[in-house]
Design a protein around this motif. Structure first.
Motif, short mmCIF file in Angstrom:
data_model
loop_
_atom_site.label_atom_id
_atom_site.label_comp_id
_atom_site.label_asym_id
_atom_site.label_seq_id
_atom_site.Cartn_x
_atom_site.Cartn_y
_atom_site.Cartn_z
N LEU A 235 43.13 -17.15 -95.81
CA LEU A 235 42.35 -17.48 -94.61
C LEU A 235 41.95 -18.94 -94.70
O LEU A 235 41.19 -19.32 -95.59
CB LEU A 235 41.11 -16.59 -94.52
CG LEU A 235 40.11 -16.96 -93.42
CD1 LEU A 235 40.72 -16.77 -92.04
CD2 LEU A 235 38.83 -16.14 -93.56
N PRO A 236 42.46 -19.81 -93.82
CA PRO A 236 42.09 -21.23 -93.90
C PRO A 236 40.82 -21.52 -93.13
O PRO A 236 40.67 -21.15 -91.96
CB PRO A 236 43.31 -21.92 -93.25
CG PRO A 236 43.84 -20.91 -92.28
CD PRO A 236 43.49 -19.54 -92.81
N LEU A 237 39.88 -22.19 -93.78
CA LEU A 237 38.64 -22.62 -93.15
C LEU A 237 38.55 -24.13 -93.29
O LEU A 237 38.74 -24.67 -94.38
CB LEU A 237 37.43 -21.96 -93.81
CG LEU A 237 37.36 -20.44 -93.72
CD1 LEU A 237 36.13 -19.92 -94.47
CD2 LEU A 237 37.33 -19.97 -92.27
N PRO A 238 38.28 -24.87 -92.21
CA PRO A 238 38.27 -26.33 -92.29
C PRO A 238 37.04 -26.87 -93.00
O PRO A 238 35.94 -26.33 -92.85
CB PRO A 238 38.30 -26.77 -90.82
CG PRO A 238 37.73 -25.61 -90.08
CD PRO A 238 38.10 -24.38 -90.83
N PHE A 239 37.24 -27.89 -93.80
CA PHE A 239 36.14 -28.63 -94.42
C PHE A 239 35.67 -29.70 -93.43
O PHE A 239 36.48 -30.44 -92.87
CB PHE A 239 36.59 -29.28 -95.72
CG PHE A 239 35.54 -30.11 -96.39
CD1 PHE A 239 34.65 -29.54 -97.28
CD2 PHE A 239 35.43 -31.47 -96.12
CE1 PHE A 239 33.67 -30.30 -97.90
CE2 PHE A 239 34.46 -32.24 -96.73
CZ PHE A 239 33.57 -31.65 -97.62
N VAL A 240 34.37 -29.79 -93.21
CA VAL A 240 33.81 -30.75 -92.26
C VAL A 240 33.46 -32.03 -93.00
O VAL A 240 32.52 -32.05 -93.81
CB VAL A 240 32.56 -30.18 -91.57
CG1 VAL A 240 31.98 -31.20 -90.58
CG2 VAL A 240 32.89 -28.89 -90.85
N ALA B 257 34.19 -22.25 -88.60
CA ALA B 257 34.48 -21.02 -89.34
C ALA B 257 34.62 -19.84 -88.39
O ALA B 257 35.50 -18.97 -88.56
CB ALA B 257 33.37 -20.75 -90.36
N GLU B 258 33.78 -19.79 -87.37
CA GLU B 258 33.89 -18.71 -86.38
C GLU B 258 35.20 -18.84 -85.60
O GLU B 258 35.88 -17.85 -85.32
CB GLU B 258 32.69 -18.76 -85.44
CG GLU B 258 31.38 -18.39 -86.12
CD GLU B 258 30.17 -18.62 -85.23
OE1 GLU B 258 30.35 -19.21 -84.13
OE2 GLU B 258 29.07 -18.22 -85.62
N ALA B 259 35.58 -20.09 -85.27
CA ALA B 259 36.85 -20.30 -84.55
C ALA B 259 38.04 -19.94 -85.40
O ALA B 259 39.10 -19.54 -84.88
CB ALA B 259 36.94 -21.75 -84.09
N ALA B 260 37.90 -20.07 -86.74
CA ALA B 260 39.01 -19.74 -87.64
C ALA B 260 39.20 -18.25 -87.83
O ALA B 260 40.20 -17.82 -88.42
CB ALA B 260 38.79 -20.41 -88.99
N GLY B 261 38.24 -17.44 -87.37
CA GLY B 261 38.43 -16.00 -87.41
C GLY B 261 37.52 -15.23 -88.32
O GLY B 261 37.76 -14.04 -88.56
N ILE B 262 36.44 -15.84 -88.82
CA ILE B 262 35.54 -15.09 -89.70
C ILE B 262 34.91 -13.91 -88.96
O ILE B 262 34.76 -12.81 -89.51
CB ILE B 262 34.45 -16.03 -90.27
CG1 ILE B 262 35.00 -16.77 -91.49
CG2 ILE B 262 33.20 -15.26 -90.66
CD1 ILE B 262 33.98 -17.55 -92.26
#
Length: 427
Positions: free
Chosen positions: A168-173, A39-44
């Motif tokens: 805003l895309p956030l990856p699902f783990v 999430a941090e890498a995605a830009g939050i």
């Protein structure tokens, strides 16, 4: 019938755990760390919100909606958080009739409430990312001017649609466990699905939905969590996994003890406060999904009137287990009520401070029946009602100061208990 011996046999538990639910739960802390890092890498961290949204709508199904309910409990009355469940379902045509039918959830449909608009935030969360209904919902929200966040696996149709609607895309783990057969030759979990198009949900998927949701809402000011609350939650989940591990004896493993206590009962899951209420709702869902057991959940004091009839009916004191004329060979043991009271009692220590084994802040603790500690009037009345009808009441309380950590305590304990109960009952 519960097989008590299986709970103290780690090898037998591993053989019975076909879809490796215990391993998935043990990895919950790792999934929180990974989801937080991604999430941090995605830009939050780079978000600069103008202000808090009027409402946060969380759309999804299964544990995604459970995550929304937990967010609502943590946000309190300061912000409007509304879970958005599917409103309808439609058949999905098969492209190849030689393959298995499509998963039922692919045909679910969602509808934005009429009041949703530019002041609101829509979070779409999916463990699969193939629900066309969620793609249509994101497009509908874009047309209305809503801010949109999408939590979905990378490469999925929903993740692709996020770019089209400027979300805003956030990856699902996903779980680190493979869907292939385990090393011991046990068939894959899919072979045990009762309904091919309704596969069992990963029991730890909750944390893959909840972590990016909390990280986002923490940045937007929807929740007032400490900056390191999520990182500390991952550590607490690791500690719970150690306490509830399969090779821990039943008398030292709180999850195994709770599973044994619920065997042969109809649980009434009572909760005091919003945090405990979210945990109780999650436990009821897990008992149905993992153990095939019905349970009624609700908050104090409403449940005292809503469940009153249960105490005077056939499952209460009127069902006599010592009936002399009952055939103990041909007739199964009668079911009885079991009240499980979940509470959050903040202690004096900050929740981020590690506590040693045996200390009050070392995970949720069972409160002795004769404990005379401070109780609310609702909790006192609950004990009186159960005692008056000879119904066993078991109370578990978390003393973590932080609500998120208390929630992690209660959810971890009850998740493991539901899995243990299901494994021991099916053997």
């Amino acid at each position: 019938m519960l097989d008590d011996t299986l709970l103290d046999d780690p090898a037998a538990l591993r053989r019975a755990d076909h879809d490796r639910a215990l391993l998935a739960l043990a990895g919950s802390g790792a999934r929180v760390r990974t989801a937080l890092r991604l999430a941090e890498a995605a830009g939050i961290d780079r978000l600069r919100p103008d202000g808090r949204p009027r409402a946060v709508l969380v759309a999804g199904h299964g544990s995604a909606l459970t995550a929304a309910e937990m967010l609502a409990a943590l946000a309190g009355t300061a912000s409007l958080v509304s879970p958005l469940p599917p409103a309808d379902a439609a058949p999905v045509p098969r492209t190849d009739r030689a393959t298995a039918p499509p998963v039922f959830t692919a045909g679910l449909a969602w509808q934005l409430p009429g009041w949703a608009g530019p002041l609101d935030l829509l979070v779409v969360s999916s463990a699969d990312g193939g629900e066309q209904g969620l793609v249509a919902l994101a497009e509908q929200a874009y047309a209305r001017g809503c801010a949109i966040v999408v939590v979905a696996p990378e490469g999925s149709p929903l993740a692709g649609a996020a770019l089209q609607v400027r979300a805003l895309p956030l990856p699902f783990v996903p779980s680190a466990l493979s869907s292939d057969s385990p090393d011991d030759g046990t068939p894959p979990a899919a072979a045990y699905a009762a309904e091919p198009d309704l596969p069992a949900e990963d029991p730890a998927a909750l944390w893959s939905h909840l972590t990016p949701l909390l990280a986002l809402c923490q940045k937007l000011g929807v929740t007032q969590l400490p900056y390191d609350a999520l990182a500390a939650t991952a550590d607490l989940l690791d500690e719970s996994a150690v306490r509830c591990r399969p090779d821990a004896a039943a008398y030292t493993n709180p999850a195994k003890g709770l599973a044994a206590r619920l065997a042969g009962t109809v649980p009434l899951l009572w909760a005091e406060g919003p945090v405990a209420g979210a945990a109780a709702g999650r436990f009821a869902a897990q008992l149905a999904d993992r153990a095939g057991r019905p349970a009624l959940a609700g908050p104090l004091p409403q449940v005292l009137t809503a469940h009153r009839g249960m105490f005077t009916g056939q499952l209460g004191a009127g069902a006599d287990p010592d009936d002399f004329f009952r055939d103990r060979v041909e007739e199964p043991d009668p079911l009885h009520l079991q009240v499980l009271l979940l509470r959050h009692i903040p202690g004096d220590q900050p929740s981020a401070t590690p506590a040693g084994p045996g200390e009050p802040d070392d995970g949720p603790a069972e409160v002795p029946a004769d404990d005379e500690g401070p109780r609310s009037f609702g909790a006192t009345r609950a004990h009186r009602l159960a005692a008056a009808h000879d119904v066993r009441l078991t109370e578990y309380a978390s003393r973590r100061a932080d609500p998120l950590h208390a929630l992690a305590d209660l959810v971890a304990l009850t998740d493991f208990a539901a899995v243990y109960l299901g494994l021991a009952a099916q053997s």
